[in-house]
Write an enzyme that holds these catalytic residues in place. Structure first.
Site, PDB file in Angstrom:
ATOM      1  N   LEU A 254      93.090   6.426-126.254  1.00  0.00           N
ATOM      2  CA  LEU A 254      93.530   6.411-127.653  1.00  0.00           C
ATOM      3  C   LEU A 254      94.269   7.711-127.967  1.00  0.00           C
ATOM      4  O   LEU A 254      94.169   8.209-129.085  1.00  0.00           O
ATOM      5  CB  LEU A 254      92.337   6.252-128.590  1.00  0.00           C
ATOM      6  CG  LEU A 254      91.789   4.832-128.794  1.00  0.00           C
ATOM      7  CD1 LEU A 254      90.706   4.834-129.871  1.00  0.00           C
ATOM      8  CD2 LEU A 254      92.893   3.833-129.192  1.00  0.00           C
ATOM      9  N   CYS A 264     102.969   1.378-113.026  1.00  0.00           N
ATOM     10  CA  CYS A 264     102.051   0.246-113.200  1.00  0.00           C
ATOM     11  C   CYS A 264     102.122  -0.391-114.588  1.00  0.00           C
ATOM     12  O   CYS A 264     102.608  -1.513-114.720  1.00  0.00           O
ATOM     13  CB  CYS A 264     100.623   0.695-112.896  1.00  0.00           C
ATOM     14  SG  CYS A 264     100.463   1.346-111.226  1.00  0.00           S
TER      15      CYS A 264
HETATM   16  C1  UGA Z   1      96.941   2.510-114.350  1.00  0.00           C
HETATM   17  C2  UGA Z   1      95.509   2.051-114.669  1.00  0.00           C
HETATM   18  O1  UGA Z   1      94.895   3.006-115.534  1.00  0.00           O
HETATM   19  C3  UGA Z   1      94.686   1.917-113.384  1.00  0.00           C
HETATM   20  O2  UGA Z   1      93.388   1.439-113.681  1.00  0.00           O
HETATM   21  C4  UGA Z   1      95.405   0.949-112.452  1.00  0.00           C
HETATM   22  O3  UGA Z   1      94.707   0.809-111.220  1.00  0.00           O
HETATM   23  C5  UGA Z   1      96.799   1.463-112.165  1.00  0.00           C
HETATM   24  O4  UGA Z   1      97.526   1.594-113.412  1.00  0.00           O
HETATM   25  C6  UGA Z   1      97.500   0.496-111.266  1.00  0.00           C
HETATM   26  O5  UGA Z   1      97.803  -0.606-111.716  1.00  0.00           O
HETATM   27  O6  UGA Z   1      97.651   0.770-110.069  1.00  0.00           O
HETATM   28  P1  UGA Z   1      98.070   4.876-113.759  1.00  0.00           P
HETATM   29  O7  UGA Z   1      99.374   4.158-113.822  1.00  0.00           O
HETATM   30  O8  UGA Z   1      97.774   5.782-112.610  1.00  0.00           O
HETATM   31  O9  UGA Z   1      96.848   3.815-113.780  1.00  0.00           O
HETATM   32  O10 UGA Z   1      97.990   5.753-115.066  1.00  0.00           O
HETATM   33  P2  UGA Z   1      97.107   5.770-116.414  1.00  0.00           P
HETATM   34  O11 UGA Z   1      96.096   6.828-116.325  1.00  0.00           O
HETATM   35  O12 UGA Z   1      96.671   4.413-116.773  1.00  0.00           O
HETATM   36  O13 UGA Z   1      98.230   6.240-117.467  1.00  0.00           O
HETATM   37  C7  UGA Z   1      99.358   5.409-117.733  1.00  0.00           C
HETATM   38  C8  UGA Z   1     100.235   6.026-118.789  1.00  0.00           C
HETATM   39  O14 UGA Z   1      99.602   5.968-120.050  1.00  0.00           O
HETATM   40  C9  UGA Z   1     100.602   7.495-118.574  1.00  0.00           C
HETATM   41  O15 UGA Z   1     101.975   7.667-118.842  1.00  0.00           O
HETATM   42  C10 UGA Z   1      99.735   8.230-119.586  1.00  0.00           C
HETATM   43  O16 UGA Z   1     100.298   9.440-119.996  1.00  0.00           O
HETATM   44  C11 UGA Z   1      99.699   7.210-120.723  1.00  0.00           C
HETATM   45  N1  UGA Z   1      98.542   7.359-121.632  1.00  0.00           N
HETATM   46  C12 UGA Z   1      97.276   7.221-121.174  1.00  0.00           C
HETATM   47  C13 UGA Z   1      98.768   7.586-122.983  1.00  0.00           C
HETATM   48  O17 UGA Z   1      99.917   7.699-123.431  1.00  0.00           O
HETATM   49  N2  UGA Z   1      97.692   7.696-123.824  1.00  0.00           N
HETATM   50  C14 UGA Z   1      96.419   7.574-123.384  1.00  0.00           C
HETATM   51  O18 UGA Z   1      95.484   7.675-124.215  1.00  0.00           O
HETATM   52  C15 UGA Z   1      96.197   7.344-122.025  1.00  0.00           C
END
Ligand code: UGA
Length: 437
Positions: A254, A264
């Site tokens: 959030l 992803c």
């Molecule tokens: C995501 C999923 O979280 C994993 O569970 C999944 O296995 C993976 O994709 C995949 O499909 O292989 P990932 O892409 O490594 O993992 O990154 P995340 O930690 O999910 O973050 C994704 C994006 O969301 C980033 O750009 C991050 O900065 C953003 N984000 C995350 C936000 O803008 N706000 C948040 O509160 C959390």
């Protein structure tokens, strides 16, 4: 157990190393000679905390090897498919060519009773299709789906200590003989108490896309709230803290800011919509179009706010962008919101310098027209505005007084709401957050 891991990217390289740590004899197979020679020398071909140490440890045991030669899969009883499923060029659907090619290349080396275990994120229905292909080559072989939930930056611990293990098997039932084999592979995490769910193939495929879609929705929800907070003069960070205290909502994912990127979430929600359309269920996922467009609006918003911060024009403004990776602890720049904003600002006449602790080589390959500088101090010098777009710890820890002494004008846009506005304002900075007054 003898295992082969096909595809040694962010997912496969970590999976191979972790399976060897768990005591199995593993061969990682990839068509990229560079990647294979780096991994063979126990060097991680990308930045992933803990991976290189793990590679060194397990290679010393002799249980882990890498090759470009698919015939090395022969003799393994379990073959994990870990190749990428990027977005198709010019379309929303997933490009399945790598999964299909990996499966076909494996077929000649399958033996009786082998298991082929898919881990890549795929459109629902893929496993059933691949099962037929595998069966036609080796009638006693079995195809399973065992989706992976690791996050880049935390990949090693997510693989060794997952939240849950999902086994998709053809019958969907616990007494399928392959369940026992996967239980042996994951004996340690299971012993540590990791829950394990057995289900049919389409459900297992959908678990992964549903999970990523939910995470994307959560982020876009809070970013939509940030838009409202901006309009109403409210504070989205406090709003997230307050709603997040409700257990049913939870505070994780959030964090409002410039939105989600990476290899992803963006492509997975689009491929999910495309697949729903093919299945005649497109209405079920039309909300994901909104999730996608809220997310893309963030990038435009940041460009507009930067223009405001710079007094109405970007022309000739020296902008320093802190962060190029799509998130901290990664060197991955695929669909990085930070780089996308940096490129937009440059196109609109700003003079942009990008800095990042790990991702500059990848960033320069992707956007060669931008200027890159590894040293934060040098990147800050004479800047007209700073943009914090990837919240690496070193940027969170920046001293606002020291930074003010380096820049031309102390103006900062905190694209991840990661800084303390009071502290920065006290040091003389004009501070703007997203959805924060
Ligand atoms: C995501 C999923 O979280 C994993 O569970 C999944 O296995 C993976 O994709 C995949 O499909 O292989 P990932 O892409 O490594 O993992 O990154 P995340 O930690 O999910 O973050 C994704 C994006 O969301 C980033 O750009 C991050 O900065 C953003 N984000 C995350 C936000 O803008 N706000 C948040 O509160 C959390």
């Amino acid at each position: 157990m003898r295992i082969s891991v096909i595809g040694c990217g962010y997912l496969g390289a970590v999976h191979a190393a972790c399976m060897a740590t768990l005591g199995h004899e593993v061969v990682g197979i990839d068509t990229d000679e560079n990647k294979v020679s780096e991994l063979s020398a126990a060097r991680a071909p990308f930045f992933e905390p803990g991976l290189e140490t793990l590679l060194k440890e397990v290679q010393a045991t002799g249980r882990l090897s890498f090759t470009t030669d698919m015939s090395a899969a022969q003799g393994s009883s379990v073959h994990f498919i870990c190749v990428g499923t990027p977005q198709k060029k010019g379309e929303n659907g997933a490009d399945m060519s790598y999964v299909d090619a990996a499966t076909s290349a494996l077929l000649p080396y399958l033996s009786a009773d082998d298991l082929v275990v898919g881990k890549s994120t795929v459109p629902v229905g893929t496993a059933a299709r691949l099962h037929e292909i595998v069966r036609s080559a080796e009638p006693t072989a079995e195809l399973l789906w065992n989706p992976e939930f690791l996050r880049e930056g935390h990949a090693v611990s997510d693989t060794l200590h997952p939240d849950r293990l999902v086994y998709g098997v053809l019958t969907g039932s616990e007494d399928h003989p392959a369940v026992d084999v996967l239980d042996q592979i994951y004996a340690q995490p299971l012993k540590d108490g990791t829950p394990r769910l057995v289900m049919d193939l389409p459900t297992a495929e959908l678990v992964k896309t549903a999970a990523n879609s939910f995470l994307a929705t959560k982020i876009s929800f809070i970013n939509a709230m940030a838009e409202l907070c901006d309009a109403a003069g409210a504070d989205v960070s406090l709003l997230a803290d307050a709603i997040g205290m409700d257990d049913r909502i939870g505070r994780k994912f959030l964090n409002a800011g410039i939105g989600f990127g990476g290899g992803c979430l963006p492509k997975d929600i689009r491929a999910f919509m495309a697949r729903a359309g093919e299945l005649g269920a497109d209405q079920a996922l039309t909300f994901l179009r909104e999730v996608d467009s809220i997310n893309m609006r963030r990038r435009i918003r940041v460009v507009e706010l930067t223009r405001e911060l710079c007094g109405g024009s970007l022309l000739g403004q020296r902008i320093t962008v802190l962060g190029a990776a799509f998130k901290p602890e990664s060197d991955d720049v695929r669909d990085s919101p930070a780089l996308s904003v940096a490129a937009q600002l440059q196109l609109q006449g700003a003079v942009v310098t990008v800095t990042d602790p790990e991702a500059l080589v990848n960033a320069a390959r992707r956007f060669p027209e931008l200027h890159y500088e590894r040293s934060t101090d040098i990147a800050l010098q004479r800047a007209d505005a700073l943009l914090l777009l990837t919240e690496w710890q070193e940027y969170r820890d920046l001293d606002p007084y020291g930074a003010a002494a380096l820049v031309a004008t102390p103006r900062i846009l905190d694209g991840r709401n990661a800084l303390n506005p009071t502290k920065w304002r006290a040091a003389g900075w004009t501070y703007r957050g997203l959805g924060r007054p």
